[in-house]
Design an enzyme around this catalytic site. Structure first.
Site: not given
Ligand code: SAM
Length: 219
Positions: A67
């Site tokens: 992000s």
């Molecule tokens: N917080 C992260 C960082 O600092 O790099 C950025 C996160 S990215 C915008 C969103 C993440 O949510 C992705 O890695 C995606 O695979 C994960 N995601 C989506 N659905 C999910 C779920 N049900 N459980 C866990 N992770 C999930």
């Protein structure tokens, strides 16, 4: 050469803090300190070092992103963390936001559904010496019941509605910050406070754009 490069990144981190955080509405000193302590360059792909302190998301593989720094700071500030709090993050991605949270909270539990991202983040966080973060691979829409209740929960992917298991795993007086809305357009970042066993209050914070939260209680 390498030293010069690192020094350059330190200066860019300071510029990011001054222009994109303090210059906007990030005023919590603990959040500013955490954003200063965590080297974002260690969480982006190597070929993107140069872009580590630009204020936008960057690709981390698997069609996912790390992000934008401002959004990480904004969501962290919205959680109103204290040093004794136990925090749950859904969507580990690169591990960057978990590292920021870990500089303020006592312990951070973070859940990622994609194997390669969970593994890379776990290894990276370990190598960097973050010893109060536990990474779990699984469907974060179900939370992580083993360590509940949590004083703070942050979801870094957008959901159709607030997943019930996360509300159940939030401690009384806890805060949950999550983007809610359609997958393709603007979503709304909301903060839910648990005021009592069955009492919740929801506030709308701002418009955001996140990748979808995929799972049993998500998309
Ligand atoms: N917080 C992260 C960082 O600092 O790099 C950025 C996160 S990215 C915008 C969103 C993440 O949510 C992705 O890695 C995606 O695979 C994960 N995601 C989506 N659905 C999910 C779920 N049900 N459980 C866990 N992770 C999930």
């Amino acid at each position: 050469m390498r030293l010069h490069f690192t020094k350059n990144l330190d200066a860019r981190r300071e510029t990011m803090i001054r222009e994109h955080l303090l210059g906007r509405d990030i005023h919590d000193p603990m959040v500013i300190r955490a954003m200063r302590e965590v080297p974002r360059e260690a969480f982006v792909p190597e070929e993107m070092f140069e872009l580590a302190y630009e204020d936008y998301p960057l690709p981390i593989g698997e069609e996912q992103t790390i992000s934008q720094p401002y959004m990480v700071a904004y969501m962290t500030q919205a959680l109103e963390l204290s040093s004794t709090d136990r925090a749950l993050e859904i969507g580990t991605g690169s591990g960057y936001a978990a590292a920021v949270l870990s500089r303020i909270a006592a312990a951070v539990y973070t859940v990622e559904r994609l194997h390669s991202l969970a593994e890379t983040a776990r290894l990276r966080l370990e190598l960097l010496g973050y010893d109060n973060i536990l990474v779990h691979e699984g469907d974060g829409t179900l939370g992580w019941p083993d360590h509940a209740p949590y004083d703070a929960i942050v979801v870094t992917a957008s959901a159709p509605q607030v997943p019930k298991p996360l509300l159940e795993q939030l401690a009384v007086r806890g805060r949950l910050v999550i983007p809610v809305g359609p997958t393709t357009f603007l979503q709304t970042l909301v903060r839910v406070r648990r005021l009592g066993e069955d009492e919740f209050r929801t506030e709308e914070l701002c418009g955001v754009r996140f990748v979808p939260l995929i799972g049993a209680e998500g998309w």
